[in-house]
Design a protein around this motif. Structure first.
Motif, PDB file in Angstrom:
ATOM      1  N   HIS A  16       0.837  -1.208   0.000  1.00 28.26           N
ATOM      2  CA  HIS A  16       0.000   0.000   0.000  1.00 28.26           C
ATOM      3  C   HIS A  16       0.871   1.257   0.000  1.00 28.26           C
ATOM      4  O   HIS A  16       0.643   2.179  -0.788  1.00 28.26           O
ATOM      5  CB  HIS A  16      -0.924  -0.028   1.218  1.00 28.26           C
ATOM      6  N   ILE A  17       1.873   1.263   0.845  1.00 28.21           N
ATOM      7  CA  ILE A  17       2.758   2.440   0.953  1.00 28.21           C
ATOM      8  C   ILE A  17       3.557   2.641  -0.336  1.00 28.21           C
ATOM      9  O   ILE A  17       3.640   3.761  -0.856  1.00 28.21           O
ATOM     10  CB  ILE A  17       3.687   2.320   2.184  1.00 28.21           C
ATOM     11  N   VAL A  18       4.127   1.570  -0.875  1.00 25.78           N
ATOM     12  CA  VAL A  18       4.909   1.678  -2.113  1.00 25.78           C
ATOM     13  C   VAL A  18       4.013   2.141  -3.264  1.00 25.78           C
ATOM     14  O   VAL A  18       4.393   3.021  -4.054  1.00 25.78           O
ATOM     15  CB  VAL A  18       5.605   0.341  -2.442  1.00 25.78           C
ATOM     16  N   SER A  19       2.817   1.588  -3.349  1.00 21.23           N
ATOM     17  CA  SER A  19       1.877   2.005  -4.399  1.00 21.23           C
ATOM     18  C   SER A  19       1.532   3.474  -4.266  1.00 21.23           C
ATOM     19  O   SER A  19       1.484   4.205  -5.261  1.00 21.23           O
ATOM     20  CB  SER A  19       0.597   1.169  -4.320  1.00 21.23           C
ATOM     21  N   PHE A  20       1.284   3.913  -3.042  1.00 22.62           N
ATOM     22  CA  PHE A  20       0.927   5.307  -2.809  1.00 22.62           C
ATOM     23  C   PHE A  20       2.082   6.243  -3.174  1.00 22.62           C
ATOM     24  O   PHE A  20       1.863   7.301  -3.778  1.00 22.62           O
ATOM     25  CB  PHE A  20       0.498   5.518  -1.351  1.00 22.62           C
ATOM     26  N   VAL A  21       3.296   5.846  -2.839  1.00 24.11           N
ATOM     27  CA  VAL A  21       4.466   6.669  -3.195  1.00 24.11           C
ATOM     28  C   VAL A  21       4.581   6.794  -4.720  1.00 24.11           C
ATOM     29  O   VAL A  21       4.804   7.891  -5.249  1.00 24.11           O
ATOM     30  CB  VAL A  21       5.757   6.085  -2.583  1.00 24.11           C
ATOM     31  N   ALA A  22       4.394   5.690  -5.433  1.00 26.48           N
ATOM     32  CA  ALA A  22       4.457   5.730  -6.903  1.00 26.48           C
ATOM     33  C   ALA A  22       3.334   6.603  -7.465  1.00 26.48           C
ATOM     34  O   ALA A  22       3.555   7.388  -8.399  1.00 26.48           O
ATOM     35  CB  ALA A  22       4.366   4.311  -7.474  1.00 26.48           C
ATOM     36  N   TRP A  23       2.140   6.462  -6.898  1.00 22.56           N
ATOM     37  CA  TRP A  23       1.005   7.282  -7.345  1.00 22.56           C
ATOM     38  C   TRP A  23       1.310   8.757  -7.131  1.00 22.56           C
ATOM     39  O   TRP A  23       1.110   9.590  -8.020  1.00 22.56           O
ATOM     40  CB  TRP A  23      -0.242   6.852  -6.586  1.00 22.56           C
ATOM     41  N   MET A  24       1.825   9.096  -5.955  1.00 25.21           N
ATOM     42  CA  MET A  24       2.129  10.497  -5.660  1.00 25.21           C
ATOM     43  C   MET A  24       3.221  11.044  -6.576  1.00 25.21           C
ATOM     44  O   MET A  24       3.154  12.208  -6.986  1.00 25.21           O
ATOM     45  CB  MET A  24       2.537  10.661  -4.189  1.00 25.21           C
ATOM     46  N   ALA A  25       4.206  10.222  -6.909  1.00 21.70           N
ATOM     47  CA  ALA A  25       5.253  10.683  -7.830  1.00 21.70           C
ATOM     48  C   ALA A  25       4.626  11.128  -9.147  1.00 21.70           C
ATOM     49  O   ALA A  25       4.957  12.196  -9.679  1.00 21.70           O
ATOM     50  CB  ALA A  25       6.278   9.573  -8.056  1.00 21.70           C
ATOM     51  N   GLY A  26       3.707  10.329  -9.662  1.00 18.53           N
ATOM     52  CA  GLY A  26       3.017  10.701 -10.897  1.00 18.53           C
ATOM     53  C   GLY A  26       2.133  11.921 -10.722  1.00 18.53           C
ATOM     54  O   GLY A  26       2.064  12.777 -11.613  1.00 18.53           O
ATOM     55  N   MET A  27       1.467  12.008  -9.574  1.00 16.36           N
ATOM     56  CA  MET A  27       0.579  13.144  -9.312  1.00 16.36           C
ATOM     57  C   MET A  27       1.365  14.457  -9.210  1.00 16.36           C
ATOM     58  O   MET A  27       0.835  15.521  -9.497  1.00 16.36           O
ATOM     59  CB  MET A  27      -0.232  12.909  -8.037  1.00 16.36           C
ATOM     60  N   PHE A  28       2.611  14.369  -8.785  1.00  9.04           N
ATOM     61  CA  PHE A  28       3.451  15.568  -8.737  1.00  9.04           C
ATOM     62  C   PHE A  28       4.034  15.899 -10.111  1.00  9.04           C
ATOM     63  O   PHE A  28       4.198  17.063 -10.460  1.00  9.04           O
ATOM     64  CB  PHE A  28       4.614  15.384  -7.752  1.00  9.04           C
ATOM     65  N   TYR A  29       4.360  14.869 -10.899  1.00  7.81           N
ATOM     66  CA  TYR A  29       5.074  15.085 -12.151  1.00  7.81           C
ATOM     67  C   TYR A  29       4.160  15.472 -13.318  1.00  7.81           C
ATOM     68  O   TYR A  29       4.518  16.338 -14.123  1.00  7.81           O
ATOM     69  CB  TYR A  29       5.880  13.829 -12.494  1.00  7.81           C
ATOM     70  N   LEU A  30       2.991  14.856 -13.420  1.00  2.00           N
ATOM     71  CA  LEU A  30       2.144  15.111 -14.583  1.00  2.00           C
ATOM     72  C   LEU A  30       1.721  16.579 -14.709  1.00  2.00           C
ATOM     73  O   LEU A  30       1.834  17.155 -15.792  1.00  2.00           O
ATOM     74  CB  LEU A  30       0.926  14.183 -14.593  1.00  2.00           C
ATOM     75  N   PRO A  31       1.249  17.221 -13.634  1.00  2.00           N
ATOM     76  CA  PRO A  31       0.906  18.642 -13.792  1.00  2.00           C
ATOM     77  C   PRO A  31       2.110  19.498 -14.198  1.00  2.00           C
ATOM     78  O   PRO A  31       1.968  20.473 -14.932  1.00  2.00           O
ATOM     79  CB  PRO A  31       0.385  19.052 -12.415  1.00  2.00           C
ATOM     80  N   ARG A  32       3.302  19.111 -13.745  1.00  2.00           N
ATOM     81  CA  ARG A  32       4.514  19.849 -14.130  1.00  2.00           C
ATOM     82  C   ARG A  32       4.776  19.661 -15.625  1.00  2.00           C
ATOM     83  O   ARG A  32       5.135  20.619 -16.310  1.00  2.00           O
ATOM     84  CB  ARG A  32       5.693  19.349 -13.295  1.00  2.00           C
ATOM     85  N   LEU A  58       3.166   8.032 -18.594  1.00  2.00           N
ATOM     86  CA  LEU A  58       3.097   8.286 -17.153  1.00  2.00           C
ATOM     87  C   LEU A  58       1.730   7.877 -16.614  1.00  2.00           C
ATOM     88  O   LEU A  58       1.632   7.205 -15.579  1.00  2.00           O
ATOM     89  CB  LEU A  58       3.379   9.759 -16.862  1.00  2.00           C
ATOM     90  N   MET A  59       0.662   8.248 -17.326  1.00  2.00           N
ATOM     91  CA  MET A  59      -0.698   7.903 -16.874  1.00  2.00           C
ATOM     92  C   MET A  59      -0.933   6.397 -16.936  1.00  2.00           C
ATOM     93  O   MET A  59      -1.439   5.813 -15.974  1.00  2.00           O
ATOM     94  CB  MET A  59      -1.750   8.601 -17.747  1.00  2.00           C
ATOM     95  N   LYS A  60      -0.613   5.784 -18.060  1.00  2.00           N
ATOM     96  CA  LYS A  60      -0.984   4.379 -18.290  1.00  2.00           C
ATOM     97  C   LYS A  60      -0.045   3.373 -17.624  1.00  2.00           C
ATOM     98  O   LYS A  60      -0.495   2.305 -17.208  1.00  2.00           O
ATOM     99  CB  LYS A  60      -1.039   4.076 -19.795  1.00  2.00           C
ATOM    100  N   LEU A  61       1.237   3.699 -17.534  1.00  2.00           N
ATOM    101  CA  LEU A  61       2.200   2.732 -17.015  1.00  2.00           C
ATOM    102  C   LEU A  61       2.543   2.924 -15.543  1.00  2.00           C
ATOM    103  O   LEU A  61       3.009   1.977 -14.899  1.00  2.00           O
ATOM    104  CB  LEU A  61       3.486   2.762 -17.850  1.00  2.00           C
ATOM    105  N   ILE A  62       2.339   4.122 -15.023  1.00  7.22           N
ATOM    106  CA  ILE A  62       2.700   4.375 -13.622  1.00  7.22           C
ATOM    107  C   ILE A  62       1.484   4.790 -12.800  1.00  7.22           C
ATOM    108  O   ILE A  62       1.111   4.107 -11.844  1.00  7.22           O
ATOM    109  CB  ILE A  62       3.822   5.432 -13.513  1.00  7.22           C
ATOM    110  N   MET A  63       0.855   5.881 -13.174  1.00 11.99           N
ATOM    111  CA  MET A  63      -0.203   6.434 -12.327  1.00 11.99           C
ATOM    112  C   MET A  63      -1.430   5.531 -12.226  1.00 11.99           C
ATOM    113  O   MET A  63      -1.959   5.333 -11.130  1.00 11.99           O
ATOM    114  CB  MET A  63      -0.599   7.820 -12.815  1.00 11.99           C
ATOM    115  N   GLY A  64      -1.890   5.007 -13.347  1.00 11.45           N
ATOM    116  CA  GLY A  64      -3.074   4.138 -13.319  1.00 11.45           C
ATOM    117  C   GLY A  64      -2.848   2.896 -12.469  1.00 11.45           C
ATOM    118  O   GLY A  64      -3.602   2.637 -11.526  1.00 11.45           O
ATOM    119  N   PRO A  65      -1.798   2.110 -12.776  1.00 11.16           N
ATOM    120  CA  PRO A  65      -1.543   0.931 -11.946  1.00 11.16           C
ATOM    121  C   PRO A  65      -1.269   1.270 -10.482  1.00 11.16           C
ATOM    122  O   PRO A  65      -1.712   0.554  -9.581  1.00 11.16           O
ATOM    123  CB  PRO A  65      -0.304   0.296 -12.592  1.00 11.16           C
ATOM    124  N   ALA A  66      -0.563   2.371 -10.223  1.00  9.57           N
ATOM    125  CA  ALA A  66      -0.266   2.749  -8.840  1.00  9.57           C
ATOM    126  C   ALA A  66      -1.544   3.137  -8.095  1.00  9.57           C
ATOM    127  O   ALA A  66      -1.726   2.778  -6.923  1.00  9.57           O
ATOM    128  CB  ALA A  66       0.752   3.888  -8.799  1.00  9.57           C
TER     129      ALA A  66
END
Length: 149
Positions: A16-32, A58-66
């Motif tokens: 759960h924690i690792v998934s959340f960290v990966a999700w947050m990385a994408g959530m920070f990077y995509l708007p940038r 980023l959306m399909k390979l990292i953020m969605g699965p995370a």
């Protein structure tokens, strides 16, 4: 808790924690990425196409699965019965996670706007949107760790 649940719980929590960290990385990077895409790439240009590939992957390979694995691991943790729903913190976390999921949906729509050549938002608007995941992250972490309410 059964022997299996006692064994599985820390592994599921780690997932759960690792998934959340990966999700947050994408959530920070995509708007940038959207900031630079909006400010520097003309629709149809080579740079526009490059940004589109980066954003899609980023959306399909990292953020969605995370996001999905964060939800799955979180729901499994809840099923262990370790959350006291009479306290405010799990409700605060749940609302913030729903808001984060909604934010991902909004970002997905913005990516589709860029792909269609119809983005109408400025780099400044994406800079502001980039702060939403940070605020939600703070709410989630404080709700779970500090439990101020």
């Amino acid at each position: 808790m059964t022997d299996f649940a006692a064994f599985a719980y820390p592994w599921i929590k780690a997932g759960h924690i690792v998934s959340f960290v990966a999700w947050m990385a994408g959530m920070f990077y995509l708007p940038r990425l959207f900031v630079y895409h909006a400010e520097r790439a003309k629709p149809g240009s080579e740079l526009d196409q490059t940004f589109q590939v980066m954003e899609l992957k980023l959306m399909k390979l990292i953020m969605g699965p995370a996001m999905i694995s964060t939800w799955v691991f979180g729901l499994v943790l809840i099923s262990f019965g370790v959350v006291d729903w009479s306290q405010p913190w799990p409700w605060i976390k749940a609302v913030a996670v729903l808001a984060m999921t909604g934010m991902q949906g909004w970002l997905s729509k913005r990516r589709k706007d860029f792909a269609a050549g119809s983005n109408s938002r400025s780099g400044r608007q994406f800079r502001i949107a980039n702060e939403v995941p940070t605020v939600l992250l703070l709410v989630i972490v404080v709700a779970v760790v500090v439990r101020p309410f």
